[in-house]
Write a protein that holds these residues in place. Sequence first.
Motif, PDB file in Angstrom:
ATOM      1  N   LEU A 210       0.816  -1.223   0.000  1.00 54.91           N
ATOM      2  CA  LEU A 210       0.000   0.000   0.000  1.00 54.91           C
ATOM      3  C   LEU A 210       0.841   1.260   0.000  1.00 54.91           C
ATOM      4  N   GLY A 211       2.089   1.175   0.380  1.00 53.99           N
ATOM      5  CA  GLY A 211       2.926   2.365   0.485  1.00 53.99           C
ATOM      6  C   GLY A 211       3.168   2.730   1.932  1.00 53.99           C
ATOM      7  N   GLY A 212       3.408   4.006   2.174  1.00 52.40           N
ATOM      8  CA  GLY A 212       3.770   4.452   3.513  1.00 52.40           C
ATOM      9  C   GLY A 212       2.593   5.003   4.302  1.00 52.40           C
ATOM     10  N   LEU A 213       2.894   5.468   5.501  1.00 52.01           N
ATOM     11  CA  LEU A 213       1.888   6.078   6.358  1.00 52.01           C
ATOM     12  C   LEU A 213       1.488   7.446   5.824  1.00 52.01           C
ATOM     13  N   ARG A 214       0.283   7.877   6.158  1.00 48.35           N
ATOM     14  CA  ARG A 214      -0.175   9.209   5.772  1.00 48.35           C
ATOM     15  C   ARG A 214       0.804  10.265   6.306  1.00 48.35           C
ATOM     16  N   PRO A 215       1.137  11.256   5.490  1.00 51.38           N
ATOM     17  CA  PRO A 215       2.058  12.301   5.958  1.00 51.38           C
ATOM     18  C   PRO A 215       1.579  12.986   7.228  1.00 51.38           C
ATOM     19  N   GLU A 216       0.253  13.167   7.381  1.00 46.89           N
ATOM     20  CA  GLU A 216      -0.242  13.849   8.577  1.00 46.89           C
ATOM     21  C   GLU A 216      -0.009  13.027   9.838  1.00 46.89           C
ATOM     22  N   LEU A 217       0.005  11.703   9.711  1.00 48.37           N
ATOM     23  CA  LEU A 217       0.314  10.861  10.872  1.00 48.37           C
ATOM     24  C   LEU A 217       1.786  10.997  11.242  1.00 48.37           C
ATOM     25  N   MET A 218       2.641  11.023  10.220  1.00 49.28           N
ATOM     26  CA  MET A 218       4.075  11.184  10.483  1.00 49.28           C
ATOM     27  C   MET A 218       4.368  12.528  11.144  1.00 49.28           C
ATOM     28  N   ALA A 219       3.573  13.545  10.786  1.00 46.61           N
ATOM     29  CA  ALA A 219       3.771  14.862  11.378  1.00 46.61           C
ATOM     30  C   ALA A 219       3.256  14.935  12.813  1.00 46.61           C
ATOM     31  N   LEU A 220       2.184  14.218  13.103  1.00 44.67           N
ATOM     32  CA  LEU A 220       1.570  14.273  14.432  1.00 44.67           C
ATOM     33  C   LEU A 220       2.289  13.414  15.462  1.00 44.67           C
ATOM     34  N   TYR A 221       2.850  12.276  15.009  1.00 44.52           N
ATOM     35  CA  TYR A 221       3.426  11.308  15.940  1.00 44.52           C
ATOM     36  C   TYR A 221       4.855  10.969  15.524  1.00 44.52           C
ATOM     37  N   ASP A 222       5.622  10.463  16.479  1.00 42.08           N
ATOM     38  CA  ASP A 222       6.991  10.036  16.198  1.00 42.08           C
ATOM     39  C   ASP A 222       6.958   8.555  15.843  1.00 42.08           C
ATOM     40  N   LEU A 223       6.827   8.287  14.539  1.00 40.89           N
ATOM     41  CA  LEU A 223       6.594   6.926  14.059  1.00 40.89           C
ATOM     42  C   LEU A 223       7.728   6.467  13.145  1.00 40.89           C
ATOM     43  N   PRO A 224       7.928   5.155  13.049  1.00 41.54           N
ATOM     44  CA  PRO A 224       8.888   4.656  12.056  1.00 41.54           C
ATOM     45  C   PRO A 224       8.372   4.895  10.644  1.00 41.54           C
ATOM     46  N   GLU A 225       9.265   4.844   9.687  1.00 41.39           N
ATOM     47  CA  GLU A 225       8.851   4.822   8.288  1.00 41.39           C
ATOM     48  C   GLU A 225       8.354   3.406   7.991  1.00 41.39           C
ATOM     49  N   CYS A 226       7.050   3.282   7.773  1.00 40.78           N
ATOM     50  CA  CYS A 226       6.436   1.966   7.597  1.00 40.78           C
ATOM     51  C   CYS A 226       6.065   1.735   6.136  1.00 40.78           C
ATOM     52  N   GLU A 227       6.448   0.599   5.611  1.00 43.70           N
ATOM     53  CA  GLU A 227       5.934   0.146   4.332  1.00 43.70           C
ATOM     54  C   GLU A 227       4.779  -0.795   4.641  1.00 43.70           C
ATOM     55  N   LEU A 228       3.572  -0.408   4.261  1.00 47.29           N
ATOM     56  CA  LEU A 228       2.384  -1.181   4.594  1.00 47.29           C
ATOM     57  C   LEU A 228       2.207  -2.306   3.571  1.00 47.29           C
ATOM     58  N   VAL A 229       2.268  -3.532   4.067  1.00 49.92           N
ATOM     59  CA  VAL A 229       2.112  -4.729   3.239  1.00 49.92           C
ATOM     60  C   VAL A 229       0.809  -5.405   3.646  1.00 49.92           C
ATOM     61  N   ILE A 230      -0.030  -5.726   2.670  1.00 47.19           N
ATOM     62  CA  ILE A 230      -1.301  -6.374   2.991  1.00 47.19           C
ATOM     63  C   ILE A 230      -1.038  -7.806   3.444  1.00 47.19           C
ATOM     64  N   ALA A 231      -1.369  -8.097   4.694  1.00 48.24           N
ATOM     65  CA  ALA A 231      -1.281  -9.457   5.217  1.00 48.24           C
ATOM     66  C   ALA A 231      -2.511 -10.242   4.798  1.00 48.24           C
ATOM     67  N   ALA A 232      -2.550 -11.523   5.133  1.00 46.15           N
ATOM     68  CA  ALA A 232      -3.808 -12.261   5.099  1.00 46.15           C
ATOM     69  C   ALA A 232      -4.602 -11.722   6.278  1.00 46.15           C
ATOM     70  N   THR A 233      -5.537 -10.792   6.012  1.00 46.96           N
ATOM     71  CA  THR A 233      -6.081  -9.962   7.091  1.00 46.96           C
ATOM     72  C   THR A 233      -7.060 -10.696   7.996  1.00 46.96           C
ATOM     73  N   HIS A 234      -7.621 -11.812   7.549  1.00 47.75           N
ATOM     74  CA  HIS A 234      -8.418 -12.628   8.466  1.00 47.75           C
ATOM     75  C   HIS A 234      -7.449 -13.387   9.355  1.00 47.75           C
ATOM     76  N   ASP A 235      -7.597 -13.247  10.668  1.00 50.93           N
ATOM     77  CA  ASP A 235      -6.609 -13.832  11.570  1.00 50.93           C
ATOM     78  C   ASP A 235      -6.480 -15.339  11.388  1.00 50.93           C
ATOM     79  N   THR A 236      -7.571 -16.022  11.033  1.00 50.77           N
ATOM     80  CA  THR A 236      -7.455 -17.457  10.784  1.00 50.77           C
ATOM     81  C   THR A 236      -6.613 -17.732   9.545  1.00 50.77           C
ATOM     82  N   ALA A 237      -6.763 -16.920   8.510  1.00 50.52           N
ATOM     83  CA  ALA A 237      -5.941 -17.082   7.308  1.00 50.52           C
ATOM     84  C   ALA A 237      -4.468 -16.903   7.647  1.00 50.52           C
ATOM     85  N   SER A 238      -4.145 -15.913   8.479  1.00 51.41           N
ATOM     86  CA  SER A 238      -2.759 -15.738   8.904  1.00 51.41           C
ATOM     87  C   SER A 238      -2.299 -16.905   9.768  1.00 51.41           C
ATOM     88  N   ALA A 239      -3.177 -17.378  10.668  1.00 57.64           N
ATOM     89  CA  ALA A 239      -2.807 -18.498  11.533  1.00 57.64           C
ATOM     90  C   ALA A 239      -2.486 -19.746  10.722  1.00 57.64           C
TER      91      ALA A 239
END
Length: 484
Positions: A210-239
């Motif tokens: 998906l890309g990185g975090l919203r710029p406004e979040l990076m400005a508001l909080y002290d966050l890492p540079e995150c590359e957002l990767v879509i997981a198997a979002t249903h927890d059972t699928a990940s399990a």
Amino acid sequence: MNHHIAVDIGASSGRLVLGRVEDGVLKLQELHRFKNGFTERDGSCFWDIDDLFAQIIAGLEKAKAAGIARCTLGIDTWAVDYVLLDARGERVQEVYAYRDRRTEGVMEQVASRISPEAVYAKTGIQRLNFNTLYQLYAHDPEELARAEQILMVPDYLYYRLSGRKIIEVTNASTTQLLNLATRDFDDELLQLLSLRRGQFPALTEPGTVLGGLRPELMALYDLPECELVIAATHDTASAVLGVPVRSGRHAAYISSGTWSLLGVELSRPINSPEAMEANYTNEWGAFGTYRFLKNIMGLWLIQEVRRLFGEQYSFAELAELAAEAEGFRSLIPCNDDRFLNPADMIAEIRRACAESGQPVPETPGAIARCIFDSLALSYRSYLQELERLTGAAADVLQIVGGGANNGLLCQLTADLTGREVLAGPTEATALGNLAVQLIHTGEVAGIGEARALIGASFPITSYRPRAVPQLDALLLRWERLHAR
């Protein structure tokens, strides 16, 4: 980039887990843990979705404080619940919890308009009254009409982080709205709900970036540079991705948490009339697979009992008390709807035992033993069904998730199924989430290599089956209990 964060949120708790591969071993570190749960307001049950997002931010701030400047990040949560967004991208309403009682009787209303057989043939998804299909049917039609977009819960959390709207396939399949043949939302079912295909974003596969975090979040909080990767979002699928199946063995699995999901991983769905009658589901998995499985009420039963005892006992202590109690004295049909969301789980268990002419469990140990005995017997029954429907016998049963820590339940399951039980890893859901991230970055070549890494990195406990005294009489009691 070798820092990876799994945001893993279940129905009772959530956490952010850091994963790193060091010297050929996958190591985990819990960065942040928080409670989750629905609240009842004006007769309805809702999740606090804003708090969940705030907890993700708090966990990422802890990651940055710990020296993590850059990372990948994936999210998984429970299934079936959804979020409505208006044209401005704002929530239309609070997020209903699937245990809300508004869907009572809705399956019958839907069945009067389209047969359950037709729905199952299209979707392969089992009939459960909290499926998204029935939730949306029960939803205020005016609110649905105002919804520009409908996202699942993890999709919404990704949207809050990235600004991009997706609907990930493993969770989307649990809506009971995806057509197995077209691999998209089914037109007839959407028409039944007076919904448009455009109200749902494009279906998205695990591993999509998906890309990185919203710029406004990076400005508001002290966050890492995150590359957002879509997981198997249903927890059972990940399990299931986190199940380290050993080469050469045919394994069934139980993902044991709030729910117990017993099944196998298949390359093709089984949406036969026989599978429908047994109420097995074909949820979509990552990498073109299907999770052919049965929903069993699971550790929700003991979670509610612990809550009602004022949390004075840990889960480990309840298991110890259960081990000291008389076995198979009292049994309950775990999947009965009466245990889905009773006002008082302890009273409901006692009432069920009294109604069936069994001794009423009074002590915490007796109540816990009733639950664990009943779950293990359920696993036996449903494993036999699973083997009949797939035509393949499982020579081993792998239990992952929180239930893998319950030695009593694992041993009872081995004894009653007559199969070796391999317990672990406990953190399978977070590990499956991390596996998708590791595949994306190239640190492992594919899911087979990821599972081998998981199997080499975490201890697995073996439980061999032992003889059960008077098994035939016990099974007869069990059959009679379900025939009531």
